[in-house]
Write an enzyme that holds these catalytic residues in place. Sequence first.
Site, short mmCIF file in Angstrom:
data_model
loop_
_atom_site.label_atom_id
_atom_site.label_comp_id
_atom_site.label_asym_id
_atom_site.label_seq_id
_atom_site.Cartn_x
_atom_site.Cartn_y
_atom_site.Cartn_z
CB SER A 265 -0.90 0.01 1.23
OG SER A 265 -0.12 0.29 2.38
CE LYS A 266 -1.10 7.87 0.57
NZ LYS A 266 -0.02 8.56 1.27
NE ARG A 267 -0.88 5.92 6.46
CZ ARG A 267 -0.41 7.13 6.13
NH1 ARG A 267 0.80 7.27 5.59
NH2 ARG A 267 -1.12 8.21 6.34
N GLY A 269 5.04 2.40 1.33
CA GLY A 269 6.04 3.20 0.65
C GLY A 269 6.50 4.34 1.53
CG ASP A 270 3.74 7.37 2.49
OD1 ASP A 270 4.26 7.57 1.37
OD2 ASP A 270 2.55 7.62 2.74
#
Length: 508
Positions: A265-267, A269-270
């Site tokens: 998920s995008k999370r 990556g962050d």
Amino acid sequence: MINPVRVRFAPSPTGGLHLGGVRTVLFNYLFAKKHGGTFVLRIEDTDQTRFVEGAEAYIFDCLDWTGLTPDESPLRPGDYPPYRQSERKPMYRQYADQLIAQGNAYYAFDTSEELEAMRNNLKTPENPSPQYDHKTRKQMRNSLTLPEAEVEALINAGTPYVVRIKMPENETVHFHDLIRGDISHETNVVDDKVLLKSDGMPTYHLAVVVDDYLMNITHAFRGEEWLPSAPVHIMLYKYLGWEAEMPKWAHLPLILKPDGNGKLSKRDGDRLGFPVFAMDWADPKTGETTKGFKEIGFLPEAFINMLAMLGWSSGTEQEIFSLEQLEQLFSIERVNKGGAKFDYEKAKWFNQQHIQRADNSRLAILVKPFMEAAGIAIDDLSKLDQVIGMVKERCHLLGDFVQQAGFFFKAPEILDIDAIKGKWNEDKTKVMTEWVASLDNIAWEHDVLEQSLTDIAAAHNVKKGEVMMPLRVMLVGGKFGPGVFDIALFIGKEAIQARVKSSLAALA
RNA sequence: GCCGCGUUGGUCAAGGGGUUAAGACGCCUCCCUUUCACGGAGGAAUCACGGGUUCGAUUCCCGUACGUGGUACCA
């Protein structure tokens, strides 16, 4: 070939375009090219509550960047318009009506409160999420339980309703998946999915079947998360009498997070420090921007190559492919069944490999903005071109050129002075001072520069080797980069003199 | 819970009844290079488990475990 291949990618425009989405695009695109078919882009915007400004345009930007351009899309309509589901709204109702008339679907008047109440009342430890299915539909307010006259009255009174599929009992739905082989589901455990929402919009389930049929889609590739609802779609094809035209299915494996488990998920990556979206996505609601592969310095061909190898392999040892090669070699049967964990290190390796293969002049154009963002002005692209040739093998991302090549254009701001300080002495200061002065009247050639340093060092009883690293640090700022004299030659006499002088001052 | 799908080194993966079980990323050692990188040579590391079938299973079958997805008027 009887049926020309037609495939589609059908994103919902709700935010950034995820890695997995791009891979789905890629596999669709490659399959179409391989078979001389058509790649269609259809926008799945049936959920009006999730509309996000700019998301559709953003998807097009991403496809442009990757070069995976659809043959038909809302921007380039083919023979099957429109290409946005919201614009196709009038087309779905008749099929819902047909299903109701045939007894394969029914009206349901339950409010969201009633649905919630049903789920709460029927919830047990053994069954934490009760479904609206063959068992429960008899207790709900729908055209199966209500007298015909009442149903009619409710509809005439404008009562909101949805249309649900009536899943049959005690049947097994089989279908063949191009990647996974034969798959079967018991209809008893599949719920009566909503087909038409109360706002008149179809849900994904109805829309995907109707659109794929109407648009003559021959092969439907989608993420593995759709596997559980496949029996609903299969039943719809049967009920609508379209079984012969049903596309061949392939459910793609998921891309997983590198650590632990679960969908990437995008999370993640962050949290782990890498992009997940193809390009920067600026969320209009939060105003927050999420980094993309493009902006972090990936070449589109590397991004595509990396994605292709995440779940597919050619069966040979080759790993570096151009898009054209992939178009020739791709086959859906060689896609893996299991999910693949994303490995950012390997992703960067792919980029490094493609940087080596890319033309320096093209790289120069792409690298320039990174330089300028770091405050390094580039006024002569051909110079950058030349420098890129010298340093490209040590760059994994386009942004790496700032560190690896910035010093060719601008004196380093920080010097790794500690690397030379310890062993520094007066003699070395003399060597450097004299050498720098000698530059005014010697031939501007690599070997001459080097010989001059050797001679001057010898005159002060200093070995050339003792002064090479210091010179490098003075010129580039640290212990890295191409040959020192190649750098010296490029930056020129004045720059050398200035950098050595200020370094000497820092050493004193 | 139920249902579906999956499982070859840390990661991506090839293979698919008999192999020294490829290759790549990463890691380690060495060579090259008066730096770093590239390149080269090596190294550590794998068939989830248990039963079958078989002369022989990583490969076929069945279980189990684990993982993952679904279980919305989201896609």
